[in-house]
Write a protein that holds these residues in place. Sequence first.
Motif, PDB file in Angstrom:
ATOM      1  N   LEU A 183       0.835  -1.206   0.000  1.00  0.00           N
ATOM      2  CA  LEU A 183       0.000   0.000   0.000  1.00  0.00           C
ATOM      3  C   LEU A 183       0.871   1.257   0.000  1.00  0.00           C
ATOM      4  CD1 LEU A 183      -2.746  -1.117   2.548  1.00  0.00           C
ATOM      5  CD2 LEU A 183      -3.153  -0.472   0.171  1.00  0.00           C
ATOM      6  N   ALA A 184       1.961   1.235   0.784  1.00  0.00           N
ATOM      7  CA  ALA A 184       2.859   2.389   0.822  1.00  0.00           C
ATOM      8  C   ALA A 184       3.522   2.612  -0.538  1.00  0.00           C
ATOM      9  CB  ALA A 184       3.917   2.183   1.905  1.00  0.00           C
ATOM     10  N   ARG A 185       3.969   1.532  -1.169  1.00  0.00           N
ATOM     11  CA  ARG A 185       4.615   1.660  -2.484  1.00  0.00           C
ATOM     12  C   ARG A 185       3.593   2.068  -3.550  1.00  0.00           C
ATOM     13  NH1 ARG A 185       9.747   0.082  -2.345  1.00  0.00           N
ATOM     14  NH2 ARG A 185      10.430  -1.304  -0.643  1.00  0.00           N
ATOM     15  N   PHE A 186       2.395   1.561  -3.420  1.00  0.00           N
ATOM     16  CA  PHE A 186       1.348   1.878  -4.405  1.00  0.00           C
ATOM     17  C   PHE A 186       1.030   3.371  -4.377  1.00  0.00           C
ATOM     18  CE2 PHE A 186      -3.041   2.195  -5.909  1.00  0.00           C
ATOM     19  CZ  PHE A 186      -2.989   1.425  -7.064  1.00  0.00           C
ATOM     20  N   VAL A 187       0.875   3.936  -3.186  1.00  0.00           N
ATOM     21  CA  VAL A 187       0.530   5.350  -3.108  1.00  0.00           C
ATOM     22  C   VAL A 187       1.709   6.223  -3.512  1.00  0.00           C
ATOM     23  CG1 VAL A 187       1.135   5.679  -0.662  1.00  0.00           C
ATOM     24  CG2 VAL A 187      -0.661   7.061  -1.686  1.00  0.00           C
TER      25      VAL A 187
END
Length: 423
Positions: free
Chosen positions: A111-115
């Motif tokens: 989720l952190a990398r996606f955002v």
Amino acid sequence: MNVHGYSAFVGMDWADVEHAVGLLTEEDTVEHATVAQQAPALDDWVAGLRQRFGGRPVAVCLEQSRGALIYALMKYDCLVLFPINPKQLARYREALYPSGAKNDPTDAELLARFVREHHPRLRVWRPDDALTRSLRLLSEGRRHWVDERTAAGNRLLQHLKEVYPLALDFLGKQVYAERFLALLAKFPTQRELQRASPRKLVEWLTKRRRAPEDPPADPRQDPRVLAVKKAQPLVTDEAVLRHGHLALKSLVTQLQQFNETIKEYDREIAQLLQQHPDAKLFASFNGAGEALVPRLIAAFGSDRQRYASAIDIQQLSGTAPIQKQSGKSRVVLMRRACPKFLRQTFHEFAKCSLFSCRWARAYHAMMRHKGHGYHSALRALAFKWIRVLFRCWQTREPYDDARYLRQLQLKKSPLLAFLSPTP
């Protein structure tokens, strides 16, 4: 602060008790942690982020657009929330981990990398004002209870057909009408109904249907009473009747409670609607009644900078179709990935507008003439209505149906060929 404008990127894989957190640093390493779903724990965690990054904005990505976690995080001004559809994370995970392996810390990191990689294409969560949020939640809650009442009413109707068909003679337009439910509560079986005194039966029958012009002086000679007394039971098996009796009592109680709950929601919504500045604006549209005005207000919200154009709402609500193309093949399909209640709101509004708006009926007729099905034509009408709704919402001008018809005539719209004459 990095080149993206955020001091850090955080992914939160939410849970009921404890959330997995992944914080992506500038060195592209991930710091894993857990945060309890408790106000003190969230306060301490956000205070640590604020101190570490000097109060600068932190992007937080989570698979939740509503619920306890996002409602708890919305009070922190240093957090910029990016709620995403769980399907987006699932596809992202499949691309990087084809084996299908997953765990909470890994999901938080993803989720952190996606955002971090895709936040320019994601929608920042900006909550509406408290009044608009209240109308949205109450409208959705009301619809939930209406659906529950409809389901219980269908079950009641099925039981009546099986063990108590005589009661259907008293049925009005709706199986959950209060007068009909009161009858079933007083006479839950055919045997008890037939044991009732003729005078009592005449009272109930008069409530259900118009009394004859010259009713018999003796209630025992009333042909309606005689018909009830002579009715033969459809089922005589005691096991079936015993089960049916208990089921009917339970369903009648549920339906009476559903009716009271819906009335409470209606009173609360009506009270809030009187205070909302956009109530008169949306009430000016043909087909927008007491139930749909608060739903339209909730659909558009209070932030007039949220949508760049009407197409944003058309796509979000699912009224805009999608196109799939590969080589020489191209197909246009219904957009299914959308908030269902939002799509339902515009679909039902388009249907209600058919009864009071001439150009809406003409547009629906034109789409049917082109070969569209009934509901496909309604979605097309909803798509067209959203452009009109969006324009009035942006300018804060009430809708003027006569003005819109004049514009259609000036532009010589093809709708004119399907326009019904003015009554």
